[in-house]
Design an enzyme around this catalytic site. Structure first.
Site, PDB file in Angstrom:
ATOM      1  N   PRO A   1       6.159  63.357  19.599  1.00 14.54           N
ATOM      2  CA  PRO A   1       5.564  63.997  18.416  1.00 14.54           C
ATOM      3  C   PRO A   1       4.786  62.968  17.617  1.00 14.54           C
ATOM      4  O   PRO A   1       5.329  61.958  17.184  1.00 14.54           O
ATOM      5  CB  PRO A   1       6.797  64.505  17.639  1.00 14.54           C
ATOM      6  CG  PRO A   1       7.931  63.663  18.124  1.00 14.54           C
ATOM      7  CD  PRO A   1       7.624  63.280  19.538  1.00 14.54           C
TER       8      PRO A   1
ATOM      9  N   GLN B   1       9.881  69.137  15.848  1.00 15.73           N
ATOM     10  CA  GLN B   1      10.603  68.032  15.216  1.00 15.73           C
ATOM     11  C   GLN B   1      10.658  68.250  13.717  1.00 15.73           C
ATOM     12  O   GLN B   1       9.640  68.527  13.082  1.00 15.73           O
ATOM     13  CB  GLN B   1       9.937  66.686  15.514  1.00 15.73           C
ATOM     14  CG  GLN B   1      10.755  65.504  15.010  1.00 15.73           C
ATOM     15  CD  GLN B   1      10.099  64.165  15.286  1.00 15.73           C
ATOM     16  OE1 GLN B   1       9.132  63.787  14.629  1.00 15.73           O
ATOM     17  NE2 GLN B   1      10.625  63.427  16.257  1.00 15.73           N
TER      18      GLN B   1
ATOM     19  N   CYS C   1      11.822  57.857  11.345  1.00  9.72           N
ATOM     20  CA  CYS C   1      10.502  57.745  10.718  1.00  9.72           C
ATOM     21  C   CYS C   1      10.496  56.590   9.712  1.00  9.72           C
ATOM     22  O   CYS C   1      11.349  56.543   8.818  1.00  9.72           O
ATOM     23  CB  CYS C   1      10.131  59.050  10.019  1.00  9.72           C
ATOM     24  SG  CYS C   1       8.520  59.001   9.213  1.00  9.72           S
TER      25      CYS C   1
ATOM     26  N   LYS D   1      15.996  61.585  17.326  1.00 13.87           N
ATOM     27  CA  LYS D   1      15.151  60.419  17.605  1.00 13.87           C
ATOM     28  C   LYS D   1      15.478  59.355  16.577  1.00 13.87           C
ATOM     29  O   LYS D   1      15.447  59.615  15.365  1.00 13.87           O
ATOM     30  CB  LYS D   1      13.666  60.795  17.543  1.00 13.87           C
ATOM     31  CG  LYS D   1      12.721  59.689  18.001  1.00 13.87           C
ATOM     32  CD  LYS D   1      11.290  60.215  18.087  1.00 13.87           C
ATOM     33  CE  LYS D   1      10.354  59.176  18.702  1.00 13.87           C
ATOM     34  NZ  LYS D   1      10.097  58.042  17.797  1.00 13.87           N
TER      35      LYS D   1
ATOM     36  N   HIS E   1      13.677  54.563  19.932  1.00 13.45           N
ATOM     37  CA  HIS E   1      12.459  53.761  19.809  1.00 13.45           C
ATOM     38  C   HIS E   1      12.888  52.307  19.661  1.00 13.45           C
ATOM     39  O   HIS E   1      13.641  51.978  18.738  1.00 13.45           O
ATOM     40  CB  HIS E   1      11.651  54.219  18.592  1.00 13.45           C
ATOM     41  CG  HIS E   1      10.328  53.544  18.453  1.00 13.45           C
ATOM     42  ND1 HIS E   1       9.424  53.897  17.485  1.00 13.45           N
ATOM     43  CD2 HIS E   1       9.745  52.545  19.150  1.00 13.45           C
ATOM     44  CE1 HIS E   1       8.345  53.147  17.593  1.00 13.45           C
ATOM     45  NE2 HIS E   1       8.527  52.313  18.588  1.00 13.45           N
TER      46      HIS E   1
END
Length: 706
Positions: free
Chosen positions: A359, A413, A444, A483, A513
């Site tokens: 995304p 998401q 994020c 995530k 990540h």
């Protein structure tokens, strides 16, 4: 687009660059820094790679352009009148922009949609009260010339909903076509927010029975503030307080003082002002869309009782099935809807070896995802949407959940800071959208998200992470994935200590990540740590790696180094070269030509006009998103120009010539040249057009790039 027209755009740029190159060769050689490629001391490809500089073949190198030492606030584009227009200007306030939009609506450029469809001035039902212009002749006089090509809606076999406003109206058949697409510009797209549900969200009258019941079962029904403080205390090592404060809960239900944690619906939920319905909760009176879903997912007996509340239907089924005439001793989940599936019994998604498009904010829009699907992507996910905005019924945020029919494995998401908002958002999305999974973003790094306690901020509060995942997985029937990043602070990784528990919380998969929040997107991703987490994860929890995947070699290396990884998520690599999915599937380095790259941009433009509209507003919206994408694609260096293959994501490209004029133009880091490329596909930019990329990176700090 003919070759002559194409050359008319790119030849002036190419000739000016060539003349400058020849002029520099004739001049006396000036001393350059030894660190620059093409300087007085030549460096080997290995030395350049060690310094993260792309080793472009010497035949294609050119000296960097002379930079002005005087500061400049923006990029200037010369026009035919020898005047200049500045690309980057001072931003206007929201109030000023709103005032300008209202004035713009009444101008001749904004023709009433009903009149545009029919061509009849008397067709608008609002007459003089309409907020749009009814001056048909003035609209025709100022309308820009039609673009080359065919209307994208006719090309796809449908009818154009823009009529006279379409920039391809000259190609329309039978006068002014129109179509009823139920509020969507393209009937191949789903997940649009209905007006009925939007009004309920605006008035805070939406019922979230499943989410509230799950919050109650997990002991999260108290006031938002007390429970949030309780979670934070647990994160800091405090045992917290188990006392219920019996005060109002922000939502559709409150906690009464008679019985601790007992839910009651307030009076305003028992009455629907729009439908004049008294004495019924919101779940008792279903909108047509919800009735249709019940009829489709239930048997014939259920369809007959669609006017009865869902609770009454479940009770009636349970009583009927328990009678001796039923002739069965055991009830299966298919016959007893009162039995809830365990989180591990949900239909899981097999991510193993699938090509997963990450995304992506701004650029990961629906047209871009369609391009990636054509080029081989298997799994797609919508842009991150904020839970608070979705619960407020913001149309712009719900647009991020749109899905195209070509996206056969699609997820959305969401990002939220607290269990209550996430649980209600999950329930709302499942009711209103067609999806395959829901991903919760807990990584994020953006300041505006982190400062609200969402995104990477959750990495510092594992107890709150647990509550969010548990309540979301308990509320949703679809798989819940998360995530994350390695940590919040650099050098303080913590996901490895949580990975064994994430599956028991109810998550169906986790994407890691390989960077911390403090690291943002700088330096290379720590794949060794991602491997470590994948090996510690239980076998029932798929782990997806993310970071710096830019070729099929990277993909293969991760498969070899850590077979425990389910797959890799491709993010910036797809922005720079979306054909990376083709390369992985075909196991080759695609030396793609400039013409093939231009065809990919044409596909994006066609998809964008279908999605955002073929009128002037839709054309300029498509142009904006195309320019945002071009601010990434120029970083691609063609395979045939490199001394070392494949290109790495952290390589800085030097200034070089392409193998033809178009390839040279596509390699430019100037926003003015990106605009020229957009004019090849969407015609001339309007007067006063400005553009500056939304994302921030070192490549755009220079004034020359806007």
């Amino acid at each position: 687009m003919t070759r002559d027209i194409l050359l008319s755009f790119i030849k002036p740029y190419y000739l000016s660059s060539t003349k400058k190159h020849e002029r520099n060769n004739m001049d006396e050689e000036e001393p350059r820094d030894e660190g620059q490629q093409g300087g007085s001391v030549e460096q080997s490809p290995e030395q350049l790679v060690a310094r993260a500089i792309a080793p472009v073949k010497k035949d294609f190198l050119r000296p960097p352009p002379v930079r002005s030492s005087s500061p400049n606030d923006g990029v200037s584009i010369p026009n035919d009148n020898n005047k200049t227009s500045v690309l980057a200007k001072e931003k206007k306030s929201k109030r000023q922009l709103k005032r300008e939009r209202r004035l713009e609506q009444k101008s001749a450029r904004n023709l009433c949609p009903e009149i545009a469809k029919t061509g009849d001035v008397s067709s608008c039902p609002y007459k003089d009260k309409c907020r749009f212009s009814h001056d048909l002749e003035a609209f025709k006089a100022q309308k820009p010339a039609d673009l080359e090509g065919q209307c994208p809606f006719f090309k796809s076999g449908g009818a154009c909903p823009y009529g006279l406003g379409c920039r391809f109206s000259s190609t329309h058949e039978d006068g002014v076509p129109s179509a009823n697409l139920n509020g969507l510009k393209n009937n191949s797209e789903v997940n649009g927010l209905s007006k009925h549900v939007q009004k309920l969200l605006w008035k805070n009258k939406m019922s979230f029975s499943k989410a509230d019941a799950q919050l109650k079962s997990l002991g999260l029904v108290g006031t938002s503030k007390s429970k949030r403080n309780d979670l934070e205390n647990k994160d800091e090592g405090d045992t917290g307080s188990n006392k219920c404060d019996h005060s109002d809960y922000s939502g559709s239900c409150v906690v009464t003082s008679d019985s601790c944690c007992k839910l009651e619906c307030p009076e305003e939920v028992m009455k629907d002002d729009d439908n004049d319905i008294d004495g019924k909760s919101e779940s008792d009176v279903l909108c047509p869309q919800k009735r249709r879903k019940i009829a489709e997912n239930c048997g014939p007996m259920d369809a007959e009782n669609e006017g009865v509340s869902v609770t009454e239907q479940i009770v009636e089924r349970s009583c009927t099935k328990s009678e001796p005439e039923a002739g069965t001793d055991a009830l299966t989940p298919e016959t007893d809807l009162s039995l809830k599936l365990h989180s591990r019994e949900k239909k899981l998604i097999d991510f193993r070896e699938k090509l997963y498009l990450a995304p992506l904010t701004t650029v990961g829009n629906l047209p871009f995802r369609r391009v990636c699907k054509v080029l081989g992507a298997d799994v797609t996910c919508g842009e991150m949407a904020m839970c608070t905005n979705l619960l407020q019924g913001q149309a712009s945020e719900w647009a991020l959940l749109r899905r195209h029919s070509s996206e056969d494995l699609f997820g959305v998401q969401i990002c939220g800071a607290y269990p209550d908002t996430v649980a209600r958002t999950v329930e709302l999305i499942e009711q209103e959208c067609t999806i395959d999974f829901i991903d919760i973003n807990m990584g994020c790094p953006i300041d505006i998200v982190v400062n609200k306690g969402a995104g990477s901020a959750l990495l510092t509060k594992p107890m709150r992470m647990k509550s969010i995942v548990e309540v979301a997985s308990g509320t949703a029937e679809k798989p819940i994935t998360i995530k994350v990043r390695t940590a919040y602070f650099e050098g303080k990784n913590r996901i490895d200590s949580l990975i064994a528990d994430i599956g028991s919380w109810g998550a169906s998969a986790v994407t890691i990540h390989g960077r911390s929040r403090q690291q943002r997107y700088s330096k290379l991703a720590d794949w060794d740590y991602v491997y470590q987490c994948a090996r510690k994860a239980p076998t029932t929890l798929p782990v997806v790696g993310n970071g710096d995947v830019f070729s099929f070699v990277d993909w293969n290396n991760h498969r070899t180094e850590c077979p425990e990884l389910a797959t890799d998520m491709v993010a910036r690599g797809a922005l720079i070269k979306p054909w990376i999915f083709t390369e992985i599937k075909e196991q080759r380095h695609w030396d793609i030509s400039s013409g093939e790259r231009l065809n990919i941009l044409k596909d994006f433009v066609n998809f964008g006009l279908e999605h955002w509209g073929s009128d002037t507003k839709g054309v300029e919206t498509t142009r904006r998103f195309l320019l945002e994408w071009l601010s990434y694609t120029f970083r691609y260096i063609p395979v045939g120009l490199l001394d070392v293959v494949p290109q790495r994501l952290n390589w800085r490209p030097p200034s070089y010539y392409g193998r033809d004029e178009l390839e040279t133009l596509m390699a430019s880091d100037s926003a003015a040249d990106w605009i020229r490329i957009s004019e090849m596909l969407l015609g001339k930019v309007p007067d006063g057009f400005t553009f500056a990329p939304k994302h921030k990176s070192n490549a755009y700090d220079r004034a020359e790039n806007g």
